[in-house]
Enzyme design. Structure first.
Site, PDB file in Angstrom:
ATOM      1  N   TYR A  13       8.630   8.327  -5.149  1.00 39.81           N
ATOM      2  CA  TYR A  13       8.161   6.972  -4.855  1.00 39.81           C
ATOM      3  C   TYR A  13       9.336   6.057  -4.524  1.00 39.81           C
ATOM      4  O   TYR A  13       9.301   5.305  -3.537  1.00 39.81           O
ATOM      5  CB  TYR A  13       7.381   6.419  -6.046  1.00 39.81           C
ATOM      6  CG  TYR A  13       7.053   4.951  -5.905  1.00 39.81           C
ATOM      7  CD1 TYR A  13       6.019   4.530  -5.069  1.00 39.81           C
ATOM      8  CD2 TYR A  13       7.803   3.980  -6.567  1.00 39.81           C
ATOM      9  CE1 TYR A  13       5.736   3.178  -4.909  1.00 39.81           C
ATOM     10  CE2 TYR A  13       7.529   2.633  -6.411  1.00 39.81           C
ATOM     11  CZ  TYR A  13       6.489   2.243  -5.589  1.00 39.81           C
ATOM     12  OH  TYR A  13       6.222   0.903  -5.423  1.00 39.81           O
ATOM     13  N   ARG A  47       0.322  -2.704 -12.686  1.00 38.63           N
ATOM     14  CA  ARG A  47       1.163  -1.781 -11.916  1.00 38.63           C
ATOM     15  C   ARG A  47       2.019  -0.988 -12.899  1.00 38.63           C
ATOM     16  O   ARG A  47       2.717  -1.574 -13.736  1.00 38.63           O
ATOM     17  CB  ARG A  47       2.050  -2.549 -10.927  1.00 38.63           C
ATOM     18  CG  ARG A  47       1.289  -3.378  -9.916  1.00 38.63           C
ATOM     19  CD  ARG A  47       2.224  -3.878  -8.817  1.00 38.63           C
ATOM     20  NE  ARG A  47       3.259  -4.752  -9.347  1.00 38.63           N
ATOM     21  CZ  ARG A  47       3.202  -6.073  -9.366  1.00 38.63           C
ATOM     22  NH1 ARG A  47       2.113  -6.670  -8.892  1.00 38.63           N
ATOM     23  NH2 ARG A  47       4.190  -6.795  -9.864  1.00 38.63           N
ATOM     24  N   ARG A  76      13.561  -3.484 -15.200  1.00 44.92           N
ATOM     25  CA  ARG A  76      13.563  -4.890 -15.632  1.00 44.92           C
ATOM     26  C   ARG A  76      12.168  -5.497 -15.621  1.00 44.92           C
ATOM     27  O   ARG A  76      11.830  -6.314 -16.489  1.00 44.92           O
ATOM     28  CB  ARG A  76      14.467  -5.685 -14.694  1.00 44.92           C
ATOM     29  CG  ARG A  76      14.552  -7.177 -14.995  1.00 44.92           C
ATOM     30  CD  ARG A  76      15.135  -7.925 -13.816  1.00 44.92           C
ATOM     31  NE  ARG A  76      14.294  -7.765 -12.621  1.00 44.92           N
ATOM     32  CZ  ARG A  76      14.667  -8.105 -11.397  1.00 44.92           C
ATOM     33  NH1 ARG A  76      15.892  -8.576 -11.191  1.00 44.92           N
ATOM     34  NH2 ARG A  76      13.852  -7.940 -10.377  1.00 44.92           N
ATOM     35  N   PHE A 104      28.050  -6.414   1.649  1.00 47.73           N
ATOM     36  CA  PHE A 104      26.597  -6.325   1.702  1.00 47.73           C
ATOM     37  C   PHE A 104      26.057  -5.254   0.751  1.00 47.73           C
ATOM     38  O   PHE A 104      25.000  -5.429   0.141  1.00 47.73           O
ATOM     39  CB  PHE A 104      26.175  -6.012   3.147  1.00 47.73           C
ATOM     40  CG  PHE A 104      24.701  -5.803   3.334  1.00 47.73           C
ATOM     41  CD1 PHE A 104      23.837  -6.883   3.398  1.00 47.73           C
ATOM     42  CD2 PHE A 104      24.170  -4.524   3.467  1.00 47.73           C
ATOM     43  CE1 PHE A 104      22.475  -6.692   3.573  1.00 47.73           C
ATOM     44  CE2 PHE A 104      22.821  -4.325   3.640  1.00 47.73           C
ATOM     45  CZ  PHE A 104      21.967  -5.412   3.700  1.00 47.73           C
TER      46      PHE A 104
END
Length: 497
Positions: free
Chosen positions: A192, A249, A239, A317
């Site tokens: 997933y 969920r 978290r 980034f």
């Protein structure tokens, strides 16, 4: 943050408060995408691209800032990549769309990227990113302005992600009970996370190469790219356990929380399910510990990936989210608040991390410090204590191998902007003796190669330290005395005198 929060930060964490002030006063953005000189790469002179930049600011304020600082046309390319995947994710998250409608949209979303004028208006009115899909035609228009290599990468990643999301969305829609909604195993959990985040890492690596910012072989580092995405995604899932459980969920794999006696994910976030809530919370913290351990599997791969990056804007980034993730993992580890509310790192700490994450060595030391903090909070009663200690040790070993602590980077006062490596003068580190000997051997070899006039004395083999001789001799003496004593006692009590 309000005035009281800033006052508390100044008292409790004054260094972070100072960094926050410094950042707000002196930080300058690397580029202004609205400037005329940037129009050729940022696309700001086109109305459709201006709309895309606006949607980027709306959908993600945190990512928008770092995306805009990427060099050249990479900023515009990553902006469009983000908006495409945000649109796909919005369709997948919208629970008001029936499965029979959602499935074809997800599986064919990549095809819509080449259909001028396509929009999607069937999202629920409360969906926060609905406006993006209602005006998705501007994203499609800008996709046409990308070079073919970048466009093909975005379409390919979107196709793979769409199929993966469709599979998991169908499973959730056809589930007849909460039991069928659970992610059963760590393997499926990895799958997933690969679909929703690992593919993003692979796509970004491809875009870094396609825009000429990184070397071509970076696009082939699929395992490292996937690990970068998985680390960030797993930290977010760890978290957000309380918020996700409230919304129905369930992303934590049952293979983890099920072994601690829980029958449902919601039991982890409730202390009222048994007569001994303290025991429930303790077992929930053990599950949190294993969830943390699973996320830390990807730390070394992520640091390996960062060492491959050569462009500074690309490094920033990638590095900033990485250190933010580890900081979040540290603040969540063994923290009961995670089970009941959303826990975040302090704003001052986040600013410090942004300012420090400028090169692989500093980032590695930051990661090492957070891993040490996690290890320090681990307790022997934790069933995952040994595995956690081994994982933390591996990270420490990686950092020490690549960036030895006996070597320091010193900035030159005579030549501003330059720096050099300097070996620590500490004499207690055995590596320093080895290094000095290797330097001496190398110098003598150069003299021999130049044909020195006089005979060059060979380097003497390094002898064992006198402490070792003392320990060995002392052990021999003690062993001899104990042996003699035992013989005397045996003879004394068994012999007739």
């Amino acid at each position: 943050m309000g005035a009281l929060d800033y006052a508390l930060l100044a008292v409790i964490h004054p260094i972070e408060f100072r960094s926050l002030i410094q950042y707000s006063l002196w930080h300058e953005t690397k580029r202004d995408i609205t400037a005329t000189r940037e129009h050729a790469t940022s696309g700001w002179d086109r109305e459709s691209m201006r709309e895309c930049w606006k949607f980027l600011d709306w959908t993600s304020r945190s990512f928008a800032a770092v995306i805009k600082e990427l060099d050249g046309d990479l900023a515009r390319t990553v902006c469009l990549f983000y908006l495409v995947l945000r649109g796909l994710d919005t369709v997948e998250d919208d629970m008001t769309i029936p499965d029979e409608k959602k499935q074809p949209v997800l599986r064919s979303f990549h095809e819509k990227l080449t259909q001028p004028g396509w929009t999607f208006t069937e999202c629920g009115p409360s969906e926060k990113d609905r406006e993006l899909l209602c005006n998705f035609n501007v994203v499609i228009t800008e996709m046409g302005h990308l070079d073919k290599a970048s466009r093909d990468i975005i379409i390919d990643i979107c196709a793979k992600m769409g199929r993966g999301m469709a599979d998991f969305a169908h499973k959730a829609a056809t589930a007849k009970s909460d039991e069928e909604l659970f992610v059963p195993t760590i393997e499926e959990y990895d799958l997933y996370c690969h679909y929703v985040a690992g593919l993003v890492g692979e796509g970004l690596s491809g875009l870094f190469v396609a825009t000429g910012k990184e070397q071509p072989w970076l696009a082939d580092q699929l395992i490292l790219s996937n690990s970068m995405g998985l680390l960030l995604q797993k930290v977010n899932i760890t978290r957000d356990i309380a918020e996700d459980a409230r919304d129905g969920r369930y992303f934590w794999p049952k293979e983890i929380w099920g072994r601690y006696g829980f029958q449902h994910v919601r039991e982890l976030t409730s202390t009222m399910v048994s007569s001994s809530p303290g025991d429930v919370e303790q077992r929930a913290l053990w599950a949190l510990s294993e969830q943390t351990l699973d996320a830390m599997r990807h730390v070394i791969d992520s640091m390996d990936y960062l060492t491959l990056l050569k462009n500074q804007s690309v490094f920033n980034f990638c590095a900033i989210p990485c250190v933010m993730a580890l900081a979040t993992l540290d603040v969540c580890f063994m923290n009961p608040k995670v089970l009941h509310q959303n826990v975040k790192i302090r704003k001052g700490q986040a600013v410090q991390l942004i300012m420090k994450s400028t090169n692989p060595r500093d980032v590695a030391y930051i990661c090492r410090d957070f891993v040490r903090s996690i290890h320090k909070k681990a307790v022997p009663a934790d069933p995952n204590f040994i595995k956690l200690s081994i994982t933390c040790g591996r990270v420490e070993q990686w950092v020490e191998h690549h960036y030895p602590s006996i070597i320091h980077i010193v900035t030159s006062n005579m030549e501003p902007g330059t720096s050099r490596a300097q070996v620590s003068p500490t004499q207690t580190d055995a590596r320093l003796r080895i290094l000095n000997r290797e330097v001496k051997i190398h110098a003598l070899k150069k003299l021999k190669d130049k044909g020195a006039g006089k005979e060059v004395a060979p380097v003497q083999q390094e002898m064992l330290p006198w402490e070792l001789y003392a320990v060995v001799f002392g052990g021999f003496v003690v062993t001899t005395l104990v042996g003699c004593g035992l013989v005397f006692l045996v003879l004394y009590f068994t012999s007739d005198w």
